[in-house]
Enzyme design. Structure first.
Site, mmCIF file in Angstrom:
data_model
loop_
_atom_site.group_PDB
_atom_site.id
_atom_site.type_symbol
_atom_site.label_atom_id
_atom_site.label_comp_id
_atom_site.label_asym_id
_atom_site.label_seq_id
_atom_site.Cartn_x
_atom_site.Cartn_y
_atom_site.Cartn_z
ATOM 1 N N ASP A 1 17.019 46.787 45.024
ATOM 2 C CA ASP A 1 16.936 48.349 44.714
ATOM 3 C C ASP A 1 18.320 48.973 45.415
ATOM 4 O O ASP A 1 19.281 49.890 45.329
ATOM 5 C CB ASP A 1 16.232 49.204 45.571
ATOM 6 C CG ASP A 1 15.090 49.050 44.670
ATOM 7 O OD1 ASP A 1 14.232 48.249 43.407
ATOM 8 O OD2 ASP A 1 13.691 48.552 45.126
ATOM 9 N N GLU B 1 17.871 41.921 38.941
ATOM 10 C CA GLU B 1 18.293 42.815 37.346
ATOM 11 C C GLU B 1 20.014 43.031 37.885
ATOM 12 O O GLU B 1 20.832 43.055 37.334
ATOM 13 C CB GLU B 1 17.960 44.080 37.311
ATOM 14 C CG GLU B 1 18.028 44.999 38.557
ATOM 15 C CD GLU B 1 17.408 46.724 38.000
ATOM 16 O OE1 GLU B 1 18.299 47.758 37.134
ATOM 17 O OE2 GLU B 1 16.038 46.193 37.964
#
Length: 382
Positions: A22, A279
């Protein structure tokens, strides 16, 4: 560089949950926005990872400590509020933000709906195109009467795109592979290079055994943390149970320290194939343009299988690449899929894997970046 958009002040809130994914995405987003003339304040509840991820900071980006309650002394909310990955922003900040919105005369309707953004996770699943840009009216709390908008990163022109620096291609062109490897302590002799950034993939033990038995020498560049621990545990076990498993020394290892985001890019550019997780590293591996294998974060409900297959569908992955991904992620019916890894005496350059990634990269380079789209989306109201 001069931005074609008005300069806005951004507040990005990020809760650091696990694995630094994140904070990695949000830091890169903040830097991408700042490169385009924006002023960014990144709120983090734990900024320790930035000490190695981005030790030099970045012009135009300020890191603020996100605490509860939040001290708003001398703090004026910016034009744009971004809550990353479903985090819940302190009500006192939302109240101050709502006050600023109303004080500027930006009332309910098209004049304000683009300024509060819910940045979502990356996925290639079909729902992303359907949901990208949709409004979500705030019905309760200090932000009541305002609206958020869902902003989905993605791989197609009907999504928010991917993060990419304006100078990325230039930096790749100027990259000196041999010099960077020497800085890491590897005096490269032409052996095949594989990077490994993973959790504890189901196919790891099989891969190490296959590489050790291959005719082509391979050096595995292992990232700090869970990847190193996973490899060392397997190697230790194999050395105890099968002392001759790597008797020809065809497989060697370079254990790396924690890398900055720039050096992680360098790692991907230096290697012949990249094993990545999460990601942000997936996107960076796509920009690297090398064959890649993605270790998706496993979910108890099995949703990661759908997400992985959606990516492979978008990639138009050849059968061997799809089969290996399923094995690597523990989703294959048998362990035989490891045989699809193209290891051979000719070296690692499987035409179908390489072509697949290069074609995907070319499509992505033709699309607007996430930062450009996000700025354009938000400046509709300013």
């Amino acid at each position: 560089m001069e931005s074609p958009y008005p300069q806005l002040n951004w507040d990005i809130f990020c809760q650091v949950i696990d694995n630094f994914g994140d904070v990695g995405v949000c830091w890169r987003l903040a830097c991408n926005l700042a490169q385009r003339g924006q002023t960014v304040r990144l709120w983090l509840d734990d900024a320790t990872a930035l000490s190695w991820m981005a030790p030099l900071g970045a012009p135009g980006v300020t890191v603020a400590h996100w605490s509860t309650p939040l001290n708003l002394t001398d703090i004026t909310p910016g034009n744009v509020l971004v809550e990353a990955f479903g985090c819940e922003i302190n009500p006192e900040f939302v109240a101050a933000y709502a006050y600023q919105i109303r004080a500027r005369g930006l009332k309910d309707g098209s004049n304000q709906t683009c300024t509060w953004v819910n940045l979502e996770y990356l996925s290639a699943e079909p729902f992303v195109e359907r949901c990208h840009g949709l409004p979500s009216p705030v019905m309760t709390g200090p932000g009541r009467g305002l609206s958020k908008h869902f902003f989905y990163p993605g791989f197609t022109t009907h999504t928010g795109g991917l993060l990419r620096e304006a100078d990325l291609l230039q930096r790749q062109t100027q990259f000196d592979r041999r010099a960077w490897l020497a800085q890491q302590g590897l005096h490269w002799q032409g052996e095949r290079l594989l990077s490994l950034f993973c959790y504890e993939p189901a196919g790891l033990a099989n891969l190490l055994e296959r590489l050790a038995s291959d005719d082509t020498a391979t050096c595995l560049l292992v990232t700090h943390g869970r990847a190193s621990a996973a490899v060392q545990a397997i190697v230790s076990s194999k050395n105890s149970l099968e002392p001759l498993w790597n008797k020809r020394n065809k497989l060697s290892f370079l254990y790396l320290p924690a890398l900055s985001q720039d050096d992680f890019d360098h790692l991907l550019w230096a290697c012949d194939v990249n094993f990545v997780r999460g990601e942000d590293s997936l996107v960076r591996a796509l920009w690297a343009g090398k064959p890649l294998v993605w270790h998706i974060y496993p979910q108890d409900d099995g949703a990661h299988a759908t997400k992985l297959n959606a990516l492979l569908d978008w990639l138009q992955a050849p059968p061997t690449l799809r089969q290996f991904h399923l094995h690597w992620n523990g989703l294959a019916r048998t362990s035989d899929a490891v045989a699809s890894f193209p290891a051979g005496s000719t070296g690692f350059d499987p035409e179908d894997w390489q072509t697949c990634v290069r074609q995907a990269r070319a499509k992505l380079l033709a699309q607007p970046t996430l930062a450009d789209q996000l700025i354009g989306f938000c400046t509709k109201s300013h």
